[in-house]
Design an enzyme around this catalytic site. Structure first.
Site, short mmCIF file in Angstrom:
data_model
loop_
_atom_site.label_atom_id
_atom_site.label_comp_id
_atom_site.label_asym_id
_atom_site.label_seq_id
_atom_site.Cartn_x
_atom_site.Cartn_y
_atom_site.Cartn_z
N HIS A 1 -2.88 -12.64 0.34
CA HIS A 1 -4.13 -12.58 1.45
C HIS A 1 -5.20 -12.04 0.95
CE1 HIS A 1 -2.47 -8.35 1.19
NE2 HIS A 1 -3.62 -7.91 1.80
N HIS A 2 -5.55 -11.72 -0.26
CA HIS A 2 -6.49 -11.52 -0.92
C HIS A 2 -7.09 -12.58 -1.87
CE1 HIS A 2 -7.59 -7.55 0.78
NE2 HIS A 2 -6.30 -7.18 0.58
N ASP B 1 -7.26 -10.83 8.18
CA ASP B 1 -7.56 -9.53 7.28
C ASP B 1 -8.92 -8.90 7.33
OD1 ASP B 1 -6.17 -7.15 5.73
OD2 ASP B 1 -7.27 -8.10 4.24
N HIS C 1 -1.94 -3.60 -4.71
CA HIS C 1 -1.09 -3.63 -3.62
C HIS C 1 -0.65 -4.83 -3.22
CE1 HIS C 1 -4.63 -4.88 -1.15
NE2 HIS C 1 -3.66 -5.15 -0.07
N LYS D 1 1.00 -1.37 0.04
CA LYS D 1 -0.23 -0.07 0.10
C LYS D 1 0.73 1.14 0.22
CE LYS D 1 -4.34 -1.78 1.76
NZ LYS D 1 -5.16 -1.86 3.08
FE LIG Z 1 -4.99 -6.03 5.06
FE LIG Z 2 -4.70 -6.14 1.84
#
Ligand SMILES: [Fe+2]
Ligand SMILES: [Fe+2]
Length: 527
Positions: free
Chosen positions: A415-416, A444, A388, A363
């Site tokens: 993580h997404h 998250d 990101h 980010k």
């Molecule tokens: Fe996050």
């Molecule tokens: Fe994220």
């Protein structure tokens, strides 16, 4: 030569008298004399003679039978010198039966004298040789122990484990009741120990007690009774109902000669005090201890420095937006709670911790216009925001991670991802996702839903408020999306530890009013 005790078993008084005189003329105590083999047997069993001179034809019980019986039955039999005229017994049987020498009769005083002196000299040489061999064996044993300990110490870099390891090994090898290892804190003029066997952590002023004395003077202390020393502090003994007697205490110096610690060993078992050999051994060990201690402190410093770099990086990202402050830290806590619930190994948890702290580092590369946007994202905004994850990967790929952490960039960057393959950036499926990424996905989303944002949250097409989502709804999303977004096992693990997670931030990130009802309902024993 020390006085030797003799028993003479001899039927001829003139011969026993002659032998007795020769023995005394050589400086030994007056021998006991008997003419009876059976009485000799009794005397040998009830007295500790060094040498028995026995006639092979002694009345009552002949000398050879006497010797054979005693050698067979006594644990520490005397040396036997046989005498005799007879040719009935072969030399082979006499020596084979255990005799150390045979003196043929008749024998003159001079001949007996010469033969006895030669025998005693040989005996003395054999004993010296045995004693040297024993010393050599002891030395070899200690050297081998020193090598073993050195090896054990060099393989341990965690100083918290190093302390009990050193103390345990030293106590055992030195046959002592207890040991302590202190490190000198020159800036505070204190001695500290991580652990002293069976006792909680101790910090001492540097100029007190035996260890303090050794730290200040650099002198070795080896005493039979510590209570005789004016600087010995009896408080510990009195408090713990312990009696410190013999003490061996030495300074530990590093290769530049600086004193860095003190090693103290207390109460040598079965001996009144520690020996000169113990001192030498401990000095040898102390140089190895110095190297191990300094290595472990250096390792600890590098680790702290690495940890603080990662934590700072992580905080920099979170700080770009006031409402995301603490996000990475909380995601890390949640991820580790899931990991514990799923019984991950210590190594897996360490990888997960760094992946969580750094998962949103990408980010940094997202423009404020998008990152701080107050309103619904356009497709272009969404595309930039989603990038990101790729940025996280490319930043972390440039970071030098130690070997055990090389999986961090990949885990963090995914993580997404969703287990149904509809996540980003790579559209990985559950089979392709690393367990760490699956854990981060749950942690998250949970933090995003339960934290305040300055733009509304969206659930599908529904526009929701900026406030943290009610926990009931968060729980239902975690359950609803289990198997599509989230790995079911991971989602369940998080639900299992949810009350603990809420409690962890209750009164901090979570106002109690937000979490109490849920904690009360799910785990009333916690609140
Ligand atoms: Fe996050
Ligand atoms: Fe994220």
């Amino acid at each position: 030569m020390a006085s030797i005790s003799f028993l003479i078993v001899e039927g001829e008084p003139a011969v026993s008298k002659m032998m007795s005189m020769v023995i005394q003329s050589l400086g030994h105590q007056k021998p006991q004399v008997t003419s009876s083999g059976s009485e000799a047997c009794h005397l040998t069993r009830t007295n500790a003679f060094d040498i028995v001179i026995a006639d092979i034809n002694a009345p009552g019980m002949d000398g050879i039978s006497l010797m054979e019986d005693i050698i067979e039955e006594e644990p520490d039999p005397p040396d036997f010198i046989m005498t005799g005229y007879s040719t009935d017994y072969s030399y082979k049987r006499i020596i084979g039966g255990g005799a150390k020498a045979f003196i043929r009769k008749p024998v003159t005083t001079d001949e007996f004298n010469i033969k006895l002196v030669r025998f005693l000299n040989e005996k003395s040489l054999i004993e010296k040789n045995n004693s040297l061999q024993q010393e050599q064996a002891n030395l070899n044993k200690r050297l081998s122990e020193l090598i073993d300990v050195s090896h054990a110490l060099t393989s341990e870099l965690d100083y918290k484990k190093l302390f009990p390891l050193i103390i345990g090994k030293v106590t055992q090898i030195m046959s002592a009741e207890r040991s302590s290892l202190y490190v000198i804190d020159w800036s505070k003029r204190e001695l500290w120990t991580e652990v002293s066997e069976g006792v909680e952590q101790i910090r001492l002023p540097m100029d007190q007690g035996i260890c303090g004395h050794v730290a200040v003077t650099g002198e070795l202390v080896n005493v039979e009774d510590a209570w005789d020393l004016p600087y010995f502090n009896r408080t510990f003994d009195q408090k713990n109902k312990f009696r410190t007697r013999s003490v061996l205490c030495i300074p530990i110096t590093n290769k530049t000669g600086k004193k860095i610690g003190v090693l103290q060993i207390i109460n040598k078992k079965n001996y009144p005090r520690f020996t000169r050999e113990d001192e030498l051994f401990l000095k040898g060990l102390a140089s190895q201890v110095a190297i191990s201690l300094e290595n472990s402190f250096l390792h600890e410093e590098i680790k702290l420095s690495f940890d603080s770099s990662i934590t700072t990086l992580s905080a920099i990202v979170d700080a770009r937006h006031p409402f995301t402050a603490g996000h990475s830290e909380r995601v890390t806590q949640y991820a580790l709670m899931i990991a514990r619930e799923m019984k991950l190994t210590k190594k897996e948890m360490e990888i997960l911790k760094y992946s969580a702290l750094l998962h949103d580092i990408g980010k940094i590369g997202i423009r404020d216009k998008v990152l701080l946007k107050d309103g619904r994202f356009t497709d272009e905004d969404r595309e930039e925001m989603n990038s990101h994850t790729v940025k996280t990967k490319s930043i972390l790929d440039k970071f030098h991670f130690p070997n055990k952490l090389t999986e961090v960039p990949g885990i963090a960057a995914h993580h997404h991802e969703k287990v149904n393959g509809e996540g980003y950036p790579d559209g990985l499926t559950g089979d392709e996702m690393h367990l760490g990424s699956k854990i981060l996905a749950v942690a998250d989303v949970f933090d995003a839903l339960t934290s305040r944002r300055d733009y509304p949250k969206y659930d599908s097409e529904e526009i929701m408020s900026c406030e943290p989502m009610p926990l009931d709804r968060v729980i239902s999303i975690l359950k609803k999306d289990s198997g599509s977004h989230f790995d079911p096992e991971v989602a369940q693990a998080f639900l299992n530890c949810l009350p603990r997670a809420l409690l962890y931030y209750r009164g901090g990130h979570f106002p109690s009013i937000y979490v109490d009802e849920t904690i009360q309902r799910l785990a009333p024993e916690l609140i």
